[in-house]
Design an enzyme around this catalytic site. Structure first.
Site, PDB file in Angstrom:
ATOM      1  N   SER A 115     -19.976  71.993   3.433  1.00 17.35           N
ATOM      2  CA  SER A 115     -20.886  71.246   4.500  1.00 17.35           C
ATOM      3  C   SER A 115     -20.186  70.605   5.316  1.00 17.35           C
ATOM      4  O   SER A 115     -18.838  70.696   5.140  1.00 17.35           O
ATOM      5  CB  SER A 115     -22.230  70.824   4.141  1.00 17.35           C
ATOM      6  N   ASN A 116     -20.631  69.914   6.143  1.00 21.58           N
ATOM      7  CA  ASN A 116     -19.821  68.819   6.742  1.00 21.58           C
ATOM      8  C   ASN A 116     -20.404  67.652   7.144  1.00 21.58           C
ATOM      9  O   ASN A 116     -21.766  67.421   6.890  1.00 21.58           O
ATOM     10  CB  ASN A 116     -19.463  69.427   8.201  1.00 21.58           C
ATOM     11  N   GLU A 117     -19.809  66.800   7.910  1.00 22.10           N
ATOM     12  CA  GLU A 117     -20.381  65.333   8.309  1.00 22.10           C
ATOM     13  C   GLU A 117     -21.696  65.222   9.233  1.00 22.10           C
ATOM     14  O   GLU A 117     -21.941  63.945   9.538  1.00 22.10           O
ATOM     15  CB  GLU A 117     -19.290  64.466   8.683  1.00 22.10           C
ATOM     16  N   SER A 118     -21.998  66.145   9.905  1.00 19.48           N
ATOM     17  CA  SER A 118     -22.959  65.926  10.961  1.00 19.48           C
ATOM     18  C   SER A 118     -24.172  65.391  10.401  1.00 19.48           C
ATOM     19  O   SER A 118     -24.783  65.564   9.445  1.00 19.48           O
ATOM     20  CB  SER A 118     -23.419  67.567  11.465  1.00 19.48           C
TER      21      SER A 118
ATOM     22  N   ALA B 261     -23.685  71.611  13.748  1.00 18.97           N
ATOM     23  CA  ALA B 261     -22.317  72.109  13.314  1.00 18.97           C
ATOM     24  C   ALA B 261     -22.641  73.252  12.339  1.00 18.97           C
ATOM     25  O   ALA B 261     -22.676  72.820  11.045  1.00 18.97           O
ATOM     26  CB  ALA B 261     -21.774  70.664  12.800  1.00 18.97           C
TER      27      ALA B 261
END
Ligand code: CTP
Length: 230
Positions: A43-46, A110
């Protein structure tokens, strides 16, 4: 698309002249999660804040709003219909269905570009053989924005780009490649923050820079684009 001053929503939702009241805006927000096994994912930091603020601003302007959100710990803004999704492929299905009857798309999510080629049914036991390395085979996710932009037929499509260097040139390339009306360029200081600096680049060559503004204020400017796009 006319770019005169903002005016209130007027065109019927989804198509010209079917007589429904509010215009319909689709907003995506947050990260996607791409599962490796039942308990692990990429996943990512959004945080989802930008998308949620756009949804809030659009609802306050009187638009009908469908917010399609990846996992985000944020309250649903008043008057907004929220659909929760997890993966990029789920986001594509939900966004495609919502955009079919809508007038504008703000693609603030994102979306993960890659997903594991296989999602394991049980836990991944990579270290069981005592190995020091392991690989995850990745495959490309569908590009939700580019896919929907191919069906835009005159409707407003706004994408987002997070760039760390050479930002404007890269963002403009994305704008053209994905056939967008606008792309909102920001840098990684926007992640998880309540303020941001953005440049809004238009397919007409326009550039509008908003310096260190609350995301709420940026959201209002973006929603004005939908107010103008009739
Ligand atoms: N996007 C999408 N589907 C994807 C990837 C991205 O819809 N599979 C959308 C995002 O929601 C965003 C825009 O495309 O509106 C971002 O474009 P992208 O080319 O992925 O750029 P970045 O996310 O900035 O990352 P990178 O430069 O690493 O490609």
């Amino acid at each position: 698309m006319s770019l005169e001053g903002p005016r209130p929503p007027s065109r019927p939702s989804g198509s010209r002249g079917r007589g429904r009241q509010a215009r319909h805006v689709v907003v995506t927000a947050g990260p996607t999660r791409e599962h490796i096994d039942p308990v692990r994912y990429l996943s990512n930091e959004s945080s989802g804040r930008m998308g949620f603020e756009i949804a809030r601003a659009a609802a306050e302007r009187g638009f009908r709003v469908t917010l399609i959100s990846g996992p985000a710990h944020l309250e649903t803004p008043r008057g907004v219909t929220r659909l929760d999704v997890t993966s990029a492929r789920e986001m594509l299905v939900a966004a495609r269905a919502a955009f079919r009857g809508a007038d504008a798309l703000f693609m603030a999510a994102a979306v993960a570009d890659w997903r594991p080629a296989r999602r394991l049914a049980g836990k991944w036991r990579a270290k069981d053989g005592g190995r020091a390395r392991a690989q995850i085979d990745l495959v490309r996710n569908p590009d939700v924005l580019a896919t929907l932009a191919r069906t835009k037929r005159g409707r407003l499509v706004v994408g987002f780009a997070l760039e760390t260097g050479n930002g404007e040139r890269r963002a403009l390339a994305k704008l053209r490649r994905k056939k967008l009306d606008y792309i909102v360029l920001n840098d990684d200081s926007a992640l998880n923050a309540s303020r941001t600096t953005v440049s809004i680049l238009g397919s007409d060559g326009s550039v509008r820079r908003l310096d260190d503004r609350p995301k709420k204020a940026v959201a209002r400017v973006l929603v004005d684009l939908a107010g103008q796009a009739t």
